[in-house]
Design a protein around this motif. Sequence first.
Motif, mmCIF file in Angstrom:
data_model
loop_
_atom_site.group_PDB
_atom_site.id
_atom_site.type_symbol
_atom_site.label_atom_id
_atom_site.label_comp_id
_atom_site.label_asym_id
_atom_site.label_seq_id
_atom_site.Cartn_x
_atom_site.Cartn_y
_atom_site.Cartn_z
ATOM 1 N N HIS A 53 -1.973 -16.624 -88.238
ATOM 2 C CA HIS A 53 -2.228 -17.366 -87.010
ATOM 3 C C HIS A 53 -3.521 -16.869 -86.361
ATOM 4 O O HIS A 53 -4.002 -15.778 -86.654
ATOM 5 C CB HIS A 53 -1.061 -17.262 -86.030
ATOM 6 C CG HIS A 53 -0.631 -15.865 -85.731
ATOM 7 N ND1 HIS A 53 0.655 -15.531 -85.378
ATOM 8 C CD2 HIS A 53 -1.306 -14.681 -85.732
ATOM 9 C CE1 HIS A 53 0.745 -14.227 -85.177
ATOM 10 N NE2 HIS A 53 -0.422 -13.695 -85.376
ATOM 11 N N SER A 54 -4.071 -17.697 -85.481
ATOM 12 C CA SER A 54 -5.292 -17.359 -84.760
ATOM 13 C C SER A 54 -5.024 -17.349 -83.269
ATOM 14 O O SER A 54 -4.092 -18.005 -82.783
ATOM 15 C CB SER A 54 -6.416 -18.350 -85.085
ATOM 16 O OG SER A 54 -6.790 -18.268 -86.454
ATOM 17 N N VAL A 55 -5.850 -16.602 -82.538
ATOM 18 C CA VAL A 55 -5.668 -16.458 -81.100
ATOM 19 C C VAL A 55 -7.013 -16.620 -80.403
ATOM 20 O O VAL A 55 -8.020 -16.029 -80.827
ATOM 21 C CB VAL A 55 -5.077 -15.080 -80.728
ATOM 22 C CG1 VAL A 55 -4.788 -15.014 -79.228
ATOM 23 C CG2 VAL A 55 -3.823 -14.789 -81.529
ATOM 24 N N ILE A 56 -7.038 -17.432 -79.350
ATOM 25 C CA ILE A 56 -8.194 -17.533 -78.464
ATOM 26 C C ILE A 56 -7.894 -16.727 -77.207
ATOM 27 O O ILE A 56 -6.950 -17.036 -76.476
ATOM 28 C CB ILE A 56 -8.498 -18.998 -78.088
ATOM 29 C CG1 ILE A 56 -8.867 -19.806 -79.325
ATOM 30 C CG2 ILE A 56 -9.615 -19.068 -77.050
ATOM 31 C CD1 ILE A 56 -9.062 -21.291 -79.051
ATOM 32 N N LYS A 76 -5.321 -14.103 -88.483
ATOM 33 C CA LYS A 76 -6.389 -14.800 -89.202
ATOM 34 C C LYS A 76 -7.727 -14.587 -88.505
ATOM 35 O O LYS A 76 -8.709 -14.180 -89.120
ATOM 36 C CB LYS A 76 -6.063 -16.292 -89.281
ATOM 37 C CG LYS A 76 -7.073 -17.117 -90.069
ATOM 38 C CD LYS A 76 -6.624 -18.577 -90.119
ATOM 39 C CE LYS A 76 -7.598 -19.411 -90.944
ATOM 40 N NZ LYS A 76 -7.180 -20.842 -90.962
ATOM 41 N N LYS A 77 -7.746 -14.850 -87.187
ATOM 42 C CA LYS A 77 -9.000 -14.724 -86.450
ATOM 43 C C LYS A 77 -8.709 -14.636 -84.956
ATOM 44 O O LYS A 77 -7.773 -15.281 -84.452
ATOM 45 C CB LYS A 77 -9.915 -15.926 -86.737
ATOM 46 C CG LYS A 77 -11.341 -15.780 -86.235
ATOM 47 C CD LYS A 77 -12.196 -16.946 -86.738
ATOM 48 C CE LYS A 77 -13.653 -16.798 -86.305
ATOM 49 N NZ LYS A 77 -14.511 -17.899 -86.834
ATOM 50 N N ILE A 78 -9.485 -13.822 -84.261
ATOM 51 C CA ILE A 78 -9.427 -13.754 -82.799
ATOM 52 C C ILE A 78 -10.762 -14.251 -82.257
ATOM 53 O O ILE A 78 -11.828 -13.741 -82.629
ATOM 54 C CB ILE A 78 -9.164 -12.319 -82.304
ATOM 55 C CG1 ILE A 78 -7.727 -11.909 -82.610
ATOM 56 C CG2 ILE A 78 -9.423 -12.206 -80.801
ATOM 57 C CD1 ILE A 78 -7.388 -10.497 -82.151
ATOM 58 N N TYR A 79 -10.690 -15.264 -81.396
ATOM 59 C CA TYR A 79 -11.870 -15.761 -80.707
ATOM 60 C C TYR A 79 -11.830 -15.214 -79.274
ATOM 61 O O TYR A 79 -10.939 -15.566 -78.501
ATOM 62 C CB TYR A 79 -11.877 -17.284 -80.637
ATOM 63 C CG TYR A 79 -11.673 -18.004 -81.945
ATOM 64 C CD1 TYR A 79 -12.752 -18.546 -82.651
ATOM 65 C CD2 TYR A 79 -10.382 -18.204 -82.455
ATOM 66 C CE1 TYR A 79 -12.552 -19.237 -83.845
ATOM 67 C CE2 TYR A 79 -10.187 -18.888 -83.647
ATOM 68 C CZ TYR A 79 -11.266 -19.404 -84.331
ATOM 69 O OH TYR A 79 -11.061 -20.090 -85.500
ATOM 70 N N VAL A 80 -12.772 -14.360 -78.942
ATOM 71 C CA VAL A 80 -12.886 -13.874 -77.567
ATOM 72 C C VAL A 80 -13.965 -14.719 -76.893
ATOM 73 O O VAL A 80 -15.149 -14.622 -77.244
ATOM 74 C CB VAL A 80 -13.256 -12.383 -77.516
ATOM 75 C CG1 VAL A 80 -13.390 -11.916 -76.066
ATOM 76 C CG2 VAL A 80 -12.208 -11.554 -78.245
ATOM 77 N N ILE A 81 -13.563 -15.567 -75.950
ATOM 78 C CA ILE A 81 -14.506 -16.497 -75.336
ATOM 79 C C ILE A 81 -14.750 -16.136 -73.873
ATOM 80 O O ILE A 81 -13.966 -15.429 -73.252
ATOM 81 C CB ILE A 81 -14.004 -17.952 -75.453
ATOM 82 C CG1 ILE A 81 -12.734 -18.166 -74.621
ATOM 83 C CG2 ILE A 81 -13.741 -18.311 -76.917
ATOM 84 C CD1 ILE A 81 -12.281 -19.630 -74.566
ATOM 85 N N ASN A 82 -15.859 -16.641 -73.361
ATOM 86 C CA ASN A 82 -16.260 -16.372 -71.970
ATOM 87 C C ASN A 82 -16.366 -14.870 -71.706
ATOM 88 O O ASN A 82 -16.002 -14.382 -70.633
ATOM 89 C CB ASN A 82 -15.282 -17.012 -70.985
ATOM 90 C CG ASN A 82 -15.317 -18.530 -71.040
ATOM 91 O OD1 ASN A 82 -16.392 -19.124 -71.184
ATOM 92 N ND2 ASN A 82 -14.157 -19.160 -70.953
ATOM 93 N N HIS A 91 -14.009 -11.941 -83.073
ATOM 94 C CA HIS A 91 -15.314 -12.571 -82.902
ATOM 95 C C HIS A 91 -15.518 -12.847 -81.412
ATOM 96 O O HIS A 91 -14.710 -13.539 -80.787
ATOM 97 C CB HIS A 91 -15.392 -13.864 -83.705
ATOM 98 C CG HIS A 91 -15.169 -13.676 -85.174
ATOM 99 N ND1 HIS A 91 -16.195 -13.529 -86.084
ATOM 100 C CD2 HIS A 91 -14.015 -13.574 -85.895
ATOM 101 C CE1 HIS A 91 -15.694 -13.359 -87.298
ATOM 102 N NE2 HIS A 91 -14.373 -13.391 -87.216
ATOM 103 N N VAL A 92 -16.595 -12.329 -80.872
ATOM 104 C CA VAL A 92 -16.848 -12.392 -79.431
ATOM 105 C C VAL A 92 -17.960 -13.399 -79.152
ATOM 106 O O VAL A 92 -19.020 -13.376 -79.797
ATOM 107 C CB VAL A 92 -17.236 -11.006 -78.883
ATOM 108 C CG1 VAL A 92 -17.449 -11.071 -77.372
ATOM 109 C CG2 VAL A 92 -16.163 -9.972 -79.235
ATOM 110 N N TYR A 93 -17.693 -14.270 -78.162
ATOM 111 C CA TYR A 93 -18.653 -15.315 -77.801
ATOM 112 C C TYR A 93 -18.880 -15.321 -76.289
ATOM 113 O O TYR A 93 -17.926 -15.183 -75.512
ATOM 114 C CB TYR A 93 -18.151 -16.699 -78.225
ATOM 115 C CG TYR A 93 -17.798 -16.810 -79.687
ATOM 116 C CD1 TYR A 93 -18.769 -17.076 -80.643
ATOM 117 C CD2 TYR A 93 -16.477 -16.635 -80.107
ATOM 118 C CE1 TYR A 93 -18.433 -17.174 -81.988
ATOM 119 C CE2 TYR A 93 -16.141 -16.731 -81.450
ATOM 120 C CZ TYR A 93 -17.121 -17.004 -82.387
ATOM 121 O OH TYR A 93 -16.790 -17.090 -83.707
#
Length: 330
Positions: A85-88, A124-130, A155-157
């Motif tokens: 699973h992925s997490v934002i 699977k993947k972590i999207y760190v946003i803002n 992954h940081v954005y």
Amino acid sequence: MDVEFLREDYEPPDVIKRYFPGGLVGHDKEGCPLWIVPFGRMDIKGLFHSVKKSEFIKHFVHLLEKSEVDMKDQSEKLGKVIEMHSVIFDMENFTMKQLAWKPAVDMITQLVAICEDNYPERLKKIYVINASKIFPLAYALVKPVLSEETAKKVHVYVKETWKSAVMEDIDPIELPSHWGGTKVDQDGDPRCSIIIGTGGFVPCSYYTAPSRRLSAAENLKKVVIEKKSLFPVELKIEEAGSVIRWEFQTECYDIGFGVFFRPNQEESTPGGSQDQDEELISVQRVNCQLVPEDGVVSCEKPGTCWDTSYPEGLYITISLLVTHFGTIYP
């Protein structure tokens, strides 16, 4: 933790239902579960002042089990194995005070350990946003407890870059419109608050006195422990597979806490030598003057038959070591 119960019948406390952020929102383009966690809106201190740490952890495991069920359903639906699973993580409104509190860092460390020890290779993947300019400082507190493989999946954005990166892996129909997609809930809410907890500051009306966060306040024992002294609590375990639970708090100071296993009855004397003891939980500093401490350990060893190897019974020593004069409630 009786995960079958957590899957089917668990009902979290009202304050967790209202103020624990995040939810399972949909799936990525490969069919893997997708979670959104508005971490920047989490009031972890308020939650800790309202429920026991064990209840916080129980809810977290409940969410992990919910993801496990969804993976199984997706595997059957799509005819292929879905096991990640992925997490934002949305860091909007995040401030350092959310992590600049020792119990918060300790809890995140424990949750990471739960994931890596009990749900390996599920991420699977972590999207760190803002992510703001202060995020690297916060991440530096957490990164040391991540395995090398887990750290590679983070992954940081910043605000200007995350939408295009997320859309490469996730269809807009799977994302709430607040996060760049097209989904709204039945009330037209762009955050889909019905399925994604929005977090927010926990009202003081939910706060409970530390003693109220202990399960059996009427059976507490009060002791005074001198500086740099040891207070052992010894329990004889007759049956393999037994579970020990503990709860305690201090009035003013933190303490050191550890759990040790001792096989022989003759060696199990209060304050005796611990040269032969096996460390089940290493001695660590516990901020139980801020948040009551509670936990659990199972008294068994994989591959070892305790009732034949240790016919005289098992002894567990729970050691409390204070670095300052204080009062403890074990």
